[in-house]
Design an enzyme around this catalytic site. Structure first.
Site, PDB file in Angstrom:
ATOM      1  N   GLY A   1      37.254  42.287  33.287  1.00 59.68           N
ATOM      2  CA  GLY A   1      37.007  43.076  34.482  1.00 59.68           C
ATOM      3  C   GLY A   1      35.527  43.327  34.677  1.00 59.68           C
ATOM      4  O   GLY A   1      34.673  42.710  34.037  1.00 59.68           O
ATOM      5  N   GLY A   2      35.225  44.259  35.608  1.00 60.72           N
ATOM      6  CA  GLY A   2      33.842  44.558  35.894  1.00 60.72           C
ATOM      7  C   GLY A   2      33.113  45.235  34.753  1.00 60.72           C
ATOM      8  O   GLY A   2      31.889  45.142  34.648  1.00 60.72           O
TER       9      GLY A   2
ATOM     10  N   VAL B   1      40.020  43.087  28.905  1.00 56.03           N
ATOM     11  CA  VAL B   1      41.278  43.825  28.828  1.00 56.03           C
ATOM     12  C   VAL B   1      42.245  43.035  27.947  1.00 56.03           C
ATOM     13  O   VAL B   1      42.412  41.822  28.125  1.00 56.03           O
ATOM     14  CB  VAL B   1      41.887  44.038  30.226  1.00 56.03           C
ATOM     15  CG1 VAL B   1      43.178  44.856  30.117  1.00 56.03           C
ATOM     16  CG2 VAL B   1      40.886  44.720  31.147  1.00 56.03           C
TER      17      VAL B   1
ATOM     18  N   LYS C   1      41.252  48.399  27.533  1.00 54.28           N
ATOM     19  CA  LYS C   1      40.043  47.922  28.204  1.00 54.28           C
ATOM     20  C   LYS C   1      38.847  48.357  27.378  1.00 54.28           C
ATOM     21  O   LYS C   1      38.642  49.546  27.151  1.00 54.28           O
ATOM     22  CB  LYS C   1      39.963  48.512  29.615  1.00 54.28           C
ATOM     23  CG  LYS C   1      38.829  47.984  30.467  1.00 54.28           C
ATOM     24  CD  LYS C   1      38.943  48.553  31.878  1.00 54.28           C
ATOM     25  CE  LYS C   1      37.924  47.949  32.809  1.00 54.28           C
ATOM     26  NZ  LYS C   1      38.084  48.446  34.199  1.00 54.28           N
TER      27      LYS C   1
ATOM     28  N   ASP D   1      36.076  48.890  45.610  1.00 47.59           N
ATOM     29  CA  ASP D   1      36.348  47.540  45.104  1.00 47.59           C
ATOM     30  C   ASP D   1      37.838  47.226  45.188  1.00 47.59           C
ATOM     31  O   ASP D   1      38.441  46.703  44.252  1.00 47.59           O
ATOM     32  CB  ASP D   1      35.846  47.393  43.666  1.00 47.59           C
ATOM     33  CG  ASP D   1      35.758  45.927  43.242  1.00 47.59           C
ATOM     34  OD1 ASP D   1      35.714  45.052  44.128  1.00 47.59           O
ATOM     35  OD2 ASP D   1      35.732  45.655  42.024  1.00 47.59           O
TER      36      ASP D   1
END
Length: 373
Positions: free
Chosen positions: A29-30, A34, A50, A137
């Site tokens: 992810g950003g 994960v 995460k 987002d």
């Protein structure tokens, strides 16, 4: 403190913080990677862990933890179950959504029916309302799905996210409070988000966007759900952002007019021409999905009740002391300030001569400075 240059290596079978056994890597992810994990002490419990890999993203990671920790209703927001540190890398433990993301669903099905698409978007709207944030987002990858009660596949039961599959909003790393006075994570002019789903104003300036930018993104997602692809696409991000800013939405000729009207209002180029609130959007989506009036935000009801109770307490106190308040007001109006005027005593007559006086007349006392006889 997270070391910016440290490469974290986590493989299948490794244990995170002594509590979570890694089953597989779900993606990146950003803010980090994960992993699908199983709890060490409870083998039947699966979670998504995460973990932060780059110190530069620490503010976003903390923001997501703070937002998820403050959500009261988790029906349509991913649940935060635990958090900690593994080898000096912060991690978040989230509920595992076995249906993957909305992107996975679109990849397998292509598109959804009008009613299903409306119901999916209603759940996303409810998640945003519960988070009290501007997400910044929103995209199919950040809308996670479970499989419902049957546990075999994603089955929608329109109006019931407990019996059927549920959609939950995730990845609040770019989220900001709706209070315009708060400090933002991004600087003026810095673009952060996903161009395919960004509003025109977010393409120009990520920092100052409002909930109307999220409404635009929801409109783009709704378009993709019923058409099978996003409205704008190009070889590079800048061309896509230019399309959002300048080009009209390319509607298919046979699109359901109800959905087209909702998308058009969500995706107006000017924010002031879009839905004024999430609940207004949910109201129109509910009509398409065949549902009733959406419930008002519970936090607003609580705030109203608190204000009402405060008013009652103040009114009761005023009633108890109203006599004193009236008397004080009357005294103030009369200029006495509530104090009674002092009576003026007449001065005693003074004799013409300190040594002689008329018979029966009082003798004035000698001045204080007179010499004693």
């Amino acid at each position: 403190m997270v070391r910016p240059t440290l490469q974290l290596r986590i493989n299948k079978g490794d244990t995170i913080d002594g509590k979570y056994i890694v089953l597989k890597k779900l993606g990146e992810g950003g803010c980090g990677s994960v992993f699908r994990c199983r709890h060490v002490k409870r083998a039947e419990v699966e979670v998504a862990v995460k973990i932060l890999e780059n110190a530069v993203d620490l503010p976003r990671f903390k923001r997501e933890q703070r937002v998820l920790g403050g959500v009261r209703s988790n029906v349509n927001v991913i649940k935060l179950l635990d958090h900690g540190d593994h080898d000096r890398h912060p991690y978040l433990v989230l509920e595992f959504m076995e249906g993957g993301s909305l992107r996975d669903l679109l990849n397998s099905r292509g598109k959804l029916s009008v009613e299903e698409a409306a119901w999916v978007l209603i759940q996303a709207v409810r998640g945003l309302r519960a988070s009290h944030t501007v997400h910044r987002d929103l995209k199919p990858e950040n809308l996670l799905v479970n499989k419902g009660q049957n546990g075999r596949n994603v089955t929608w039961v329109i109006g019931d996210s407990r019996k059927g599959a549920a959609v939950k909003v995730a990845d609040f790393g770019l989220a900001k409070n709706r209070d315009p006075g708060q400090t933002n994570l991004t600087n003026t002019g810095q673009i952060m988000g996903t161009p395919l789903y960004m509003s025109p104003e977010q393409c120009r300036n990520t920092r100052d966007v409002t909930i109307h930018s999220d409404i635009y993104s929801l409109g783009v997602i709704l378009y993709e759900l019923v058409v099978g692809k996003p409205p704008f696409d190009a070889d590079n991000a800048y061309d896509i952002m230019a399309m959002h800013c300048n080009e009209e939405m390319p509607y298919p000729p046979r699109m359901d007019p109800r959905i087209r009207n909702i998308i058009a209002r969500c995706c107006a180029k000017s924010a002031k021409d879009r839905y004024r609130s999430l609940i207004a959007l949910e109201r129109d989506l509910s009509s398409v999905a065949g549902l009733g009036e959406p419930a008002p935000d519970t936090f607003r009801i609580g705030a109203f009740m608190m204000l009402f109770l405060t008013f009652l307490v103040i009114a009761a106190l005023v009633w108890l002391v109203h006599d004193d308040l009236l008397r004080m007001g009357k005294d103030w109006w009369n200029g006495t300030g509530g104090a009674k005027p002092r009576a003026v005593q007449p001065a005693a007559p003074i004799s013409a001569s300190p040594t002689s006086s008329a018979p029966g007349s009082p003798v004035a006392p000698a001045p204080a400075h007179a010499a004693p006889r």
